[in-house]
Design a protein around this motif. Structure first.
Motif, PDB file in Angstrom:
ATOM      1  N   SER A   4       1.014 -16.811   2.886  1.00 18.36           N
ATOM      2  CA  SER A   4       1.956 -15.744   3.188  1.00 18.36           C
ATOM      3  C   SER A   4       1.991 -14.755   2.023  1.00 18.36           C
ATOM      4  O   SER A   4       1.577 -15.068   0.904  1.00 18.36           O
ATOM      5  CB  SER A   4       3.357 -16.301   3.462  1.00 18.36           C
ATOM      6  OG  SER A   4       3.843 -16.979   2.316  1.00 18.36           O
ATOM      7  N   GLN A   5       2.490 -13.582   2.307  1.00 14.89           N
ATOM      8  CA  GLN A   5       2.658 -12.523   1.316  1.00 14.89           C
ATOM      9  C   GLN A   5       4.141 -12.282   1.107  1.00 14.89           C
ATOM     10  O   GLN A   5       4.896 -12.095   2.067  1.00 14.89           O
ATOM     11  CB  GLN A   5       1.979 -11.236   1.787  1.00 14.89           C
ATOM     12  CG  GLN A   5       2.220 -10.037   0.902  1.00 14.89           C
ATOM     13  CD  GLN A   5       1.434 -10.093  -0.391  1.00 14.89           C
ATOM     14  OE1 GLN A   5       0.277 -10.489  -0.389  1.00 14.89           O
ATOM     15  NE2 GLN A   5       2.055  -9.686  -1.481  1.00 14.89           N
ATOM     16  N   THR A  11       9.097 -12.475   3.457  1.00 18.57           N
ATOM     17  CA  THR A  11       7.948 -13.369   3.497  1.00 18.57           C
ATOM     18  C   THR A  11       7.158 -13.094   4.772  1.00 18.57           C
ATOM     19  O   THR A  11       7.654 -13.323   5.880  1.00 18.57           O
ATOM     20  CB  THR A  11       8.395 -14.841   3.458  1.00 18.57           C
ATOM     21  OG1 THR A  11       9.192 -15.060   2.285  1.00 18.57           O
ATOM     22  CG2 THR A  11       7.196 -15.762   3.429  1.00 18.57           C
ATOM     23  N   LEU A  49       0.492 -14.444   6.742  1.00 18.33           N
ATOM     24  CA  LEU A  49      -0.729 -13.663   6.985  1.00 18.33           C
ATOM     25  C   LEU A  49      -1.263 -13.888   8.393  1.00 18.33           C
ATOM     26  O   LEU A  49      -1.881 -12.997   8.977  1.00 18.33           O
ATOM     27  CB  LEU A  49      -1.782 -14.036   5.945  1.00 18.33           C
ATOM     28  CG  LEU A  49      -1.403 -13.748   4.484  1.00 18.33           C
ATOM     29  CD1 LEU A  49      -2.563 -14.076   3.557  1.00 18.33           C
ATOM     30  CD2 LEU A  49      -0.980 -12.290   4.326  1.00 18.33           C
ATOM     31  N   SER A  77       0.966 -11.490  10.681  1.00 17.87           N
ATOM     32  CA  SER A  77       1.332 -10.181  10.138  1.00 17.87           C
ATOM     33  C   SER A  77       1.419  -9.099  11.211  1.00 17.87           C
ATOM     34  O   SER A  77       2.017  -8.050  10.986  1.00 17.87           O
ATOM     35  CB  SER A  77       0.316  -9.756   9.071  1.00 17.87           C
ATOM     36  OG  SER A  77      -0.988  -9.675   9.626  1.00 17.87           O
ATOM     37  N   ASP A  86       4.769  -3.513  -4.157  1.00 22.84           N
ATOM     38  CA  ASP A  86       4.899  -4.042  -2.800  1.00 22.84           C
ATOM     39  C   ASP A  86       4.753  -2.941  -1.752  1.00 22.84           C
ATOM     40  O   ASP A  86       4.327  -3.204  -0.627  1.00 22.84           O
ATOM     41  CB  ASP A  86       6.238  -4.755  -2.649  1.00 22.84           C
ATOM     42  CG  ASP A  86       6.350  -5.959  -3.566  1.00 22.84           C
ATOM     43  OD1 ASP A  86       5.595  -6.921  -3.360  1.00 22.84           O
ATOM     44  OD2 ASP A  86       7.162  -5.922  -4.503  1.00 22.84           O
ATOM     45  N   ALA A 114       1.146  -2.729  -1.236  1.00 25.10           N
ATOM     46  CA  ALA A 114       0.609  -3.892  -0.518  1.00 25.10           C
ATOM     47  C   ALA A 114       0.705  -3.741   0.988  1.00 25.10           C
ATOM     48  O   ALA A 114       0.012  -4.451   1.726  1.00 25.10           O
ATOM     49  CB  ALA A 114       1.338  -5.157  -0.964  1.00 25.10           C
ATOM     50  N   LEU A 170      -1.985  -5.214   3.839  1.00 28.72           N
ATOM     51  CA  LEU A 170      -1.572  -6.125   4.909  1.00 28.72           C
ATOM     52  C   LEU A 170      -1.842  -5.561   6.297  1.00 28.72           C
ATOM     53  O   LEU A 170      -1.641  -6.256   7.289  1.00 28.72           O
ATOM     54  CB  LEU A 170      -0.078  -6.441   4.774  1.00 28.72           C
ATOM     55  CG  LEU A 170       0.324  -7.299   3.572  1.00 28.72           C
ATOM     56  CD1 LEU A 170       1.837  -7.355   3.433  1.00 28.72           C
ATOM     57  CD2 LEU A 170      -0.238  -8.706   3.706  1.00 28.72           C
TER      58      LEU A 170
END
Length: 248
Positions: A2-3, A19, A22, A25, A122, A125, A129
């Motif tokens: 997870s990211q 949270t 992945l 997503s 983030d 990111a 994602l």
């Protein structure tokens, strides 16, 4: 796997943790809202949101003084015209944090977090994602435009100017300092990206006074009377105006 995405308010009293598994997503997305209700509550013509399932979102508060309560730090606003909505913001710095609604009912299972409240790393990111709108990735590189102007006092006829003369440097950069690269790529070439930029400054020392002015703008149409050959292309133009130094 997870990211973990983190964020919070400007003063740091509110913290949030998202949270994102992945493998799931695709249940999260970034969307933009320019509705009249969001314009008023966010005080912005366009707001970016990260929409995730409710169970992915967690929040906490930190008090800096003993008399600061959780209810005072994490404030909730219910718009009179939209009673099914809950908007959370910081009660001290005023940062907008989240938006939740149960209209329509299926939206009650999701939480929308302001992208601007996420930490800078983030925010970047989100592109890795794959949560951005499909037309956000234009493939165009971020354009960085800079100009540099130096001004030195005029030499006197009775003395030589030392090599350590004071200099004034003017620098303008776009897309690299504190911004969100993927968002700047989206507005590059749009009407928002062509808004003019104007900066002024004053400097000097005991024997010199310098005023500088830099104007930058983007123009997609040639000026009247200008000669054109082939297809016209948009290009950044930079105009620099400098006043003569006044030697004291």
């Amino acid at each position: 796997m997870s990211q973990l995405l983190r964020g919070g308010c400007s003063c740091g009293r509110n913290e949030c943790f998202i949270t994102i598994p992945l493998a799931a997503s695709d249940q999260a997305e970034v969307y933009f809202d320019s509705s009249s209700l969001n314009r008023r509550t966010q005080a912005a013509p366009l707001t970016a949101w990260l929409r995730v399932p409710l169970e992915w979102y967690q929040s906490s508060t930190v008090s800096y003084f003993p008399d600061e309560t959780h209810a005072a730090i994490r404030r909730t606003f219910v718009p009179p015209e939209d009673p099914h909505c809950r908007r959370v913001f910081c009660g001290f710095c005023g940062t907008p944090l989240t938006h939740w609604t149960e209209s329509p009912p299926e939206e009650a299972d999701y939480m929308s977090i302001t992208v601007g409240s996420l930490f800078s790393q983030d925010q970047s990111a989100l592109e890795d994602l794959g949560l951005l709108p499909e037309d956000a990735d234009t493939g165009a590189p971020v354009i960085s435009t800079s100009t540099s102007t130096s001004v030195t006092p005029a030499p006197s006829s009775s003395r030589q100017v030392a090599s350590t003369e004071p200099q004034m440097f003017v620098t303008r950069q776009r897309g690299t300092l504190g911004g969100i690269p993927w968002f700047e790529e989206m507005i590059e070439g749009s009407r928002l990206g062509r808004v003019g930029k104007h900066r002024r400054g004053v400097g000097g020392n005991e024997s010199m006074h310098v005023e500088w002015e830099v104007t930058e703008w983007h123009d997609t149409t040639p000026s009247i009377g200008a000669e054109t050959h082939g297809a016209a292309t948009a290009s950044p133009r930079i105009s620099t105006k400098r006043k003569s130094p006044q030697v004291g």
